[in-house]
Write a protein that holds these residues in place. Structure first.
Motif, PDB file in Angstrom:
ATOM      1  N   UNK A 185     -26.024  -8.355 -32.799  1.00  0.00           N
ATOM      2  CA  UNK A 185     -24.874  -7.968 -33.633  1.00  0.00           C
ATOM      3  C   UNK A 185     -24.510  -6.503 -33.375  1.00  0.00           C
ATOM      4  N   UNK A 186     -25.544  -5.672 -33.299  1.00  0.00           N
ATOM      5  CA  UNK A 186     -25.337  -4.245 -33.100  1.00  0.00           C
ATOM      6  C   UNK A 186     -24.704  -3.956 -31.744  1.00  0.00           C
ATOM      7  N   UNK A 187     -25.166  -4.663 -30.723  1.00  0.00           N
ATOM      8  CA  UNK A 187     -24.593  -4.460 -29.388  1.00  0.00           C
ATOM      9  C   UNK A 187     -23.102  -4.819 -29.394  1.00  0.00           C
ATOM     10  N   UNK A 188     -22.764  -5.968 -29.973  1.00  0.00           N
ATOM     11  CA  UNK A 188     -21.358  -6.389 -30.030  1.00  0.00           C
ATOM     12  C   UNK A 188     -20.542  -5.375 -30.835  1.00  0.00           C
ATOM     13  N   UNK A 189     -21.119  -4.876 -31.922  1.00  0.00           N
ATOM     14  CA  UNK A 189     -20.412  -3.887 -32.749  1.00  0.00           C
ATOM     15  C   UNK A 189     -20.127  -2.619 -31.940  1.00  0.00           C
ATOM     16  N   UNK A 190     -21.131  -2.136 -31.208  1.00  0.00           N
ATOM     17  CA  UNK A 190     -20.938  -0.919 -30.403  1.00  0.00           C
ATOM     18  C   UNK A 190     -19.881  -1.152 -29.326  1.00  0.00           C
ATOM     19  N   UNK A 191     -19.951  -2.298 -28.673  1.00  0.00           N
ATOM     20  CA  UNK A 191     -18.993  -2.581 -27.599  1.00  0.00           C
ATOM     21  C   UNK A 191     -17.580  -2.731 -28.169  1.00  0.00           C
ATOM     22  N   UNK A 192     -17.473  -3.351 -29.345  1.00  0.00           N
ATOM     23  CA  UNK A 192     -16.153  -3.516 -29.986  1.00  0.00           C
ATOM     24  C   UNK A 192     -15.593  -2.161 -30.410  1.00  0.00           C
ATOM     25  N   UNK A 193     -16.433  -1.326 -31.003  1.00  0.00           N
ATOM     26  CA  UNK A 193     -15.991   0.002 -31.436  1.00  0.00           C
ATOM     27  C   UNK A 193     -15.487   0.814 -30.245  1.00  0.00           C
TER      28      UNK A 193
END
Ligand code: BEZ
Length: 220
Positions: free
Chosen positions: A161-169
């Motif tokens: 979840x954190x990886x996707x959040x960082x990539x989305x941000x």
């Protein structure tokens, strides 16, 4: 009297360039800056080979390796164990669980990398790395750090979840609210001018709580 030597136990911070190093791994010698080129990297440490929590964690990473690859992310593990121990453990896990850890695991027997990344936290252990997770972007900037103690395993859902959040941000220049998951609305940056504010107020696709808290669905 505090005996902790800051250089010996340096702690990289979010926003720092991930320190470069050369190391021996289960996939041969690597230079980290070359390994990390043009890719996201998750660098994680575990306390010791042939231990139960670590076995659940590293086999968990191995099972998700394809998912990480599909998200332009390389995995690399580390513990303060010898290369012989790593190879024997990888083989043991393959035999016992049918899972092969293909990602490199650093044999950090001299603790060089563990100290460089603040993975050795003497209050927890003088000799074993804590469970650290470094999220490093394709510019080799550290974007997020997790530290877990020796006796609590990490959460793979949260790591993904954190990886996707960082990539989305990064991709959309937005922020992510509490408990955000892929597909949820994202938070828009605050308006930088009155014109921005007017645009936002007249945009019906923006959910507005107030001018500083506005959410929007990302177009896919
Ligand atoms: C474990 O992985 O089970 C473990 C390793 C070091 C200390 C405590 C637990």
């Amino acid at each position: 009297m505090e005996t902790l030597n800051q250089n010996q136990y340096s702690m990289p911070r979010i926003g720092d360039t991930a320190p470069d190093f050369e190391a021996l791994t289960t996939q041969g010698p690597i230079k980290f800056s070359e390994f990390a080129k043009d890719s996201w990297v998750i660098l994680f440490s575990h306390p010791a080979d042939f231990t139960p929590v670590c076995t659940t964690e590293l086999s968990g990473f191995a099972m998700e390796e394809d998912w990480f690859r599909q998200h332009n992310t390389k995995l690399i593990g580390l513990s303060i164990d010898s290369i012989h121990s790593h190879i024997a453990w990888v083989d043991n896990v393959r035999k016992n669980l049918g899972v092969l850890m293909r990602f490199p695991i650093i044999a950090d027997i001299d603790m060089k990398v563990a100290k460089l990344y603040g993975m050795l936290q003497p209050g927890e252990s003088e000799t074993a790395a804590v469970r650290a997770v470094f999220f490093i972007d394709p510019n080799r900037t550290i974007r997020l750090i997790m530290y877990y103690p020796l006796n609590v395993g990490r959460n793979m859902d949260e790591i993904k979840r954190t990886l996707i959040a960082l990539q989305t941000a990064s991709k959309h220049g937005v922020s992510l609210p509490l408990n955000w998951r892929e597909g949820d609305k994202v938070i828009l940056p605050p308006p930088k001018s009155l014109e921005d504010l007017e645009k936002r107020l007249s945009d019906d696709s923006v959910e507005k709580v107030d001018f500083y808290l506005a959410k929007k669905e990302l177009k896919v």
